[in-house]
Scaffold this active site. Sequence first.
Site, PDB file in Angstrom:
ATOM      1  N   SER A  57     -30.773 -27.321 -33.301  1.00 56.13           N
ATOM      2  CA  SER A  57     -32.067 -27.955 -33.052  1.00 56.13           C
ATOM      3  C   SER A  57     -32.012 -28.666 -31.704  1.00 56.13           C
ATOM      4  O   SER A  57     -30.913 -28.959 -31.198  1.00 56.13           O
ATOM      5  CB  SER A  57     -32.368 -28.981 -34.156  1.00 56.13           C
ATOM      6  OG  SER A  57     -33.505 -29.759 -33.841  1.00 56.13           O
ATOM      7  N   TYR A 117     -29.772 -36.614 -39.313  1.00 56.42           N
ATOM      8  CA  TYR A 117     -30.164 -35.229 -39.052  1.00 56.42           C
ATOM      9  C   TYR A 117     -29.606 -34.753 -37.718  1.00 56.42           C
ATOM     10  O   TYR A 117     -29.032 -33.652 -37.627  1.00 56.42           O
ATOM     11  CB  TYR A 117     -31.687 -35.117 -39.061  1.00 56.42           C
ATOM     12  CG  TYR A 117     -32.203 -33.737 -38.710  1.00 56.42           C
ATOM     13  CD1 TYR A 117     -32.005 -32.668 -39.581  1.00 56.42           C
ATOM     14  CD2 TYR A 117     -32.885 -33.506 -37.518  1.00 56.42           C
ATOM     15  CE1 TYR A 117     -32.471 -31.401 -39.269  1.00 56.42           C
ATOM     16  CE2 TYR A 117     -33.362 -32.245 -37.196  1.00 56.42           C
ATOM     17  CZ  TYR A 117     -33.150 -31.198 -38.071  1.00 56.42           C
ATOM     18  OH  TYR A 117     -33.606 -29.940 -37.747  1.00 56.42           O
TER      19      TYR A 117
END
Length: 245
Positions: A142, A155
């Site tokens: 990501s 995250y």
Amino acid sequence: MSTVKGKVIIITGASSGIGAATALKFAGEGAKVVLAARREERLIQLKQKIEQEGGEAVIKVTDVTSYEDMQELATFTIKTYGQVDVMFNNAGLMPLSFMDKLKVDEWDRMIDVNVKGVLYGIAAVLPYMQQRDSGHIITTSSVAGHGVFPSGTVYCGTKFAARIFMEGLSKELAQTNIKTTSISPGVVETELADFITDQDIKPKFEDPNLPSITGEDIANAVYYAVSQPASVAVNEVIIRPTNQG
């Protein structure tokens, strides 16, 4: 002629979003797709859609947090198609929250899926690829794996880990014909935001003006990496909306 025709690709997190879009893309280009996720009904629907469009796919209900499940997935693929050309470690969770909310269960789940799931995917297919001296391991990281932001601390940590796994594996396999790729999407129209329970964060992702791209956009990036000639390795791709800050 498609450069992926006949290749066998395992896709985890295939029941929706990026995984489903990638499955449709590769099946449409003649690849043999192994659909892996926990939601069997979704997998069946996707398999039927692929077959209706003339593609080929099989399904294997799989929990990426189980090493045994991931080993069984690789074994199933070998028994079905005789080889694994591509492993796309795509399954992931994004329950963003501020750390003082102490959502420890969500932290644990992210580590299990986003970190252990990637490692188990690598471990499941690497021996087969080393035996053939051929293969490609791809992982969805990501833009959160390149920088940390408030509410994304845990995250981001998991996505940094996923990206570093690919970088380290690439260095270890540098003298082989096995490729690795880390795909780092920005905001994508997927179900990821549905897992956010922190009400201080959730409204941001319900904003209709939030810049985003589609799962198909990411599927095209994965296809680009896989379709390169044997002498070319695309090790990392960052892809995000044009107007995402």
